[in-house]
Motif scaffolding. Sequence first.
Motif, PDB file in Angstrom:
ATOM      1  N   LEU A 292       0.822  -1.210   0.000  1.00 47.61           N
ATOM      2  CA  LEU A 292       0.000   0.000   0.000  1.00 47.61           C
ATOM      3  C   LEU A 292       0.858   1.263   0.000  1.00 47.61           C
ATOM      4  O   LEU A 292       0.486   2.274  -0.604  1.00 47.61           O
ATOM      5  N   GLY A 293       2.010   1.213   0.684  1.00 47.35           N
ATOM      6  CA  GLY A 293       2.901   2.368   0.687  1.00 47.35           C
ATOM      7  C   GLY A 293       3.440   2.659  -0.706  1.00 47.35           C
ATOM      8  O   GLY A 293       3.475   3.814  -1.148  1.00 47.35           O
ATOM      9  N   ALA A 294       3.857   1.617  -1.411  1.00 43.81           N
ATOM     10  CA  ALA A 294       4.336   1.799  -2.781  1.00 43.81           C
ATOM     11  C   ALA A 294       3.213   2.293  -3.682  1.00 43.81           C
ATOM     12  O   ALA A 294       3.430   3.136  -4.564  1.00 43.81           O
ATOM     13  N   ASN A 295       1.997   1.792  -3.458  1.00 43.98           N
ATOM     14  CA  ASN A 295       0.854   2.229  -4.255  1.00 43.98           C
ATOM     15  C   ASN A 295       0.564   3.715  -4.034  1.00 43.98           C
ATOM     16  O   ASN A 295       0.307   4.462  -4.979  1.00 43.98           O
ATOM     17  N   ASP A 296       0.608   4.149  -2.774  1.00 43.36           N
ATOM     18  CA  ASP A 296       0.382   5.568  -2.471  1.00 43.36           C
ATOM     19  C   ASP A 296       1.403   6.449  -3.188  1.00 43.36           C
ATOM     20  O   ASP A 296       1.068   7.483  -3.770  1.00 43.36           O
TER      21      ASP A 296
ATOM     22  N   ARG B  25      -7.550  -3.727 -12.647  1.00 37.62           N
ATOM     23  CA  ARG B  25      -8.352  -2.788 -11.863  1.00 37.62           C
ATOM     24  C   ARG B  25      -7.463  -1.687 -11.297  1.00 37.62           C
ATOM     25  O   ARG B  25      -7.815  -0.505 -11.332  1.00 37.62           O
ATOM     26  N   GLN B  26      -6.284  -2.084 -10.802  1.00 40.25           N
ATOM     27  CA  GLN B  26      -5.357  -1.101 -10.260  1.00 40.25           C
ATOM     28  C   GLN B  26      -4.876  -0.152 -11.353  1.00 40.25           C
ATOM     29  O   GLN B  26      -4.763   1.063 -11.141  1.00 40.25           O
TER      30      GLN B  26
ATOM     31  N   PHE C 125       7.347   4.388  -0.029  1.00 40.59           N
ATOM     32  CA  PHE C 125       6.684   5.452  -0.790  1.00 40.59           C
ATOM     33  C   PHE C 125       7.575   5.882  -1.954  1.00 40.59           C
ATOM     34  O   PHE C 125       7.103   6.070  -3.075  1.00 40.59           O
ATOM     35  N   ALA C 126       8.876   6.027  -1.692  1.00 40.52           N
ATOM     36  CA  ALA C 126       9.802   6.484  -2.717  1.00 40.52           C
ATOM     37  C   ALA C 126       9.909   5.492  -3.873  1.00 40.52           C
ATOM     38  O   ALA C 126      10.036   5.895  -5.034  1.00 40.52           O
ATOM     39  N   VAL C 127       9.855   4.204  -3.580  1.00 36.33           N
ATOM     40  CA  VAL C 127       9.946   3.178  -4.632  1.00 36.33           C
ATOM     41  C   VAL C 127       8.814   3.353  -5.635  1.00 36.33           C
ATOM     42  O   VAL C 127       9.012   3.285  -6.859  1.00 36.33           O
ATOM     43  N   GLY C 128       7.594   3.578  -5.117  1.00 45.41           N
ATOM     44  CA  GLY C 128       6.471   3.792  -6.031  1.00 45.41           C
ATOM     45  C   GLY C 128       6.544   5.144  -6.717  1.00 45.41           C
ATOM     46  O   GLY C 128       6.271   5.267  -7.915  1.00 45.41           O
TER      47      GLY C 128
ATOM     48  N   SER D 271       4.498   3.592 -15.104  1.00 51.44           N
ATOM     49  CA  SER D 271       3.472   3.619 -14.053  1.00 51.44           C
ATOM     50  C   SER D 271       2.485   2.480 -14.221  1.00 51.44           C
ATOM     51  O   SER D 271       2.060   1.866 -13.237  1.00 51.44           O
ATOM     52  N   THR D 272       2.118   2.188 -15.471  1.00 56.09           N
ATOM     53  CA  THR D 272       1.191   1.084 -15.731  1.00 56.09           C
ATOM     54  C   THR D 272       1.782  -0.236 -15.266  1.00 56.09           C
ATOM     55  O   THR D 272       1.091  -1.052 -14.632  1.00 56.09           O
ATOM     56  N   ALA D 273       3.042  -0.455 -15.576  1.00 59.14           N
ATOM     57  CA  ALA D 273       3.704  -1.691 -15.128  1.00 59.14           C
ATOM     58  C   ALA D 273       3.726  -1.767 -13.607  1.00 59.14           C
ATOM     59  O   ALA D 273       3.438  -2.816 -13.014  1.00 59.14           O
ATOM     60  N   GLY D 274       4.048  -0.638 -12.955  1.00 60.04           N
ATOM     61  CA  GLY D 274       4.072  -0.621 -11.498  1.00 60.04           C
ATOM     62  C   GLY D 274       2.703  -0.870 -10.897  1.00 60.04           C
ATOM     63  O   GLY D 274       2.556  -1.621  -9.928  1.00 60.04           O
ATOM     64  N   LEU D 275       1.668  -0.245 -11.466  1.00 63.30           N
ATOM     65  CA  LEU D 275       0.298  -0.432 -10.963  1.00 63.30           C
ATOM     66  C   LEU D 275      -0.137  -1.887 -11.102  1.00 63.30           C
ATOM     67  O   LEU D 275      -0.775  -2.444 -10.198  1.00 63.30           O
ATOM     68  N   PHE D 276       0.200  -2.495 -12.240  1.00 64.08           N
ATOM     69  CA  PHE D 276      -0.194  -3.895 -12.434  1.00 64.08           C
ATOM     70  C   PHE D 276       0.506  -4.799 -11.421  1.00 64.08           C
ATOM     71  O   PHE D 276      -0.120  -5.705 -10.850  1.00 64.08           O
ATOM     72  N   LEU D 277       1.789  -4.562 -11.184  1.00 61.51           N
ATOM     73  CA  LEU D 277       2.523  -5.372 -10.213  1.00 61.51           C
ATOM     74  C   LEU D 277       1.954  -5.200  -8.808  1.00 61.51           C
ATOM     75  O   LEU D 277       1.851  -6.167  -8.037  1.00 61.51           O
ATOM     76  N   ILE D 278       1.570  -3.983  -8.461  1.00 58.09           N
ATOM     77  CA  ILE D 278       0.968  -3.741  -7.150  1.00 58.09           C
ATOM     78  C   ILE D 278      -0.370  -4.466  -7.044  1.00 58.09           C
ATOM     79  O   ILE D 278      -0.683  -5.092  -6.035  1.00 58.09           O
ATOM     80  N   GLY D 279      -1.182  -4.383  -8.111  1.00 59.79           N
ATOM     81  CA  GLY D 279      -2.447  -5.106  -8.116  1.00 59.79           C
ATOM     82  C   GLY D 279      -2.242  -6.603  -7.973  1.00 59.79           C
ATOM     83  O   GLY D 279      -2.983  -7.283  -7.258  1.00 59.79           O
ATOM     84  N   ALA D 280      -1.215  -7.121  -8.662  1.00 55.69           N
ATOM     85  CA  ALA D 280      -0.902  -8.545  -8.551  1.00 55.69           C
ATOM     86  C   ALA D 280      -0.472  -8.896  -7.133  1.00 55.69           C
ATOM     87  O   ALA D 280      -0.848  -9.938  -6.590  1.00 55.69           O
ATOM     88  N   ALA D 281       0.310  -8.023  -6.505  1.00 57.52           N
ATOM     89  CA  ALA D 281       0.765  -8.279  -5.133  1.00 57.52           C
ATOM     90  C   ALA D 281      -0.396  -8.283  -4.150  1.00 57.52           C
ATOM     91  O   ALA D 281      -0.400  -9.048  -3.175  1.00 57.52           O
TER      92      ALA D 281
END
Length: 377
Positions: free
Chosen positions: A163-167, A352-353, A300-303, A327-337
């Motif tokens: 959630l921190g990376a997502n924020d 969805r993410q 937070f910084a990683v995201g 950003s799309t790649a990061g969002l998808f990975l976060i959604g997968a996580a």
Amino acid sequence: MAAIDSVQHRKYTAGLQTEVDAAFLYDRIAAAEEVPAIAGMFRELGAIEREHAIKMQEKLARDGVAITLPPPSWRARVLDRIGRILGYGYVIGVMMDTEKSISAAQLSQKEKSHIPISGDEANHVKILQTLLNNKSKVSGEHISRIEGKHRSIGGNALRAAVLGANDGLVSNMSLVMGVAGATDAGSGVLLAGMAGLLAGALSMALGEWISVKSSQELYERQMALEMLEIETNPEGEMRELALIYIAKGIPEAQARQMAATAIQDTEHAHEILVKEELGINTEELKGSAWEAAIASFLLFAVGAILPVIPFFYASGYQAIFQSLAFSTAGLFLIGAAITLFTGKSVWYSGFRQVLFGLAAAAVTYGIGKLIGVSLSG
């Protein structure tokens, strides 16, 4: 006999995978557990899950669908890997949440369909609750260990990491797109993106430090007050202990005898009252506020760095498109996580993410474009 349709087939297949995964994880938790009594109960949970999987397989066979039991999924294997690296307390928390959700869903479905409740729906939850609450089977020390593991999951460092990376990603991507819209992705975007990263990360770190520190100080004050009460009014605290034992179902005479014995050891009585009366888990006091703050800053910084990277070497629409791709790649990975906790489809959660994140970016880009046009006009 009518064959099941494709929707029902997917439902049963997904359910079968869930049961197989649960059995696998409970076996892994049991293998890592040092206390034989606790390990035995986790093995029992695994046996129940295997039984559920076999019954589900038999149901499919009766409906004309022959299916073999699948191996543990990638999600189960990742959770096992997390358990081996970070300790299975993380996995126990995920499993308890999952089991309660499944049990509640089964009961709700049976009530809607007017199917009699058999009592088997919550067997796995009951065993976990027995592990946590039944002191006649497992010693208080061992129960405290498990309770400490599970409560540490409540704040769930792993969940907080995701959630921190997502924020960081969503907030800084929105900021970057807003500034890019206003300036046609000029040089100011990089400055704004880095400022947003640092401001957001520092804010998260400070907030986490204050949260952990204030909680610890509050708990320490409450514990000190409880010790003072024991020292100045042991008879009153003994009566409180007796009431706590009675509320747990212990016969009154035995409860008062246990309280009288416990109060003779001030430290032991204090430990019991802190846990039972105040509801404080002393394990939470061992956490470092600085470690929590640094972790929040880094997560937070990683995201937040992902949407900024292209602006280090490009500008204009090329940088914007690359920023959206990162950003799309990061969002998808976060959604997968996130599916590690929810058990949902990776594709569903990932897309969805991505959808929500890109929608936020589109809104801020549009607002930035309007502001830029207004200022230039």
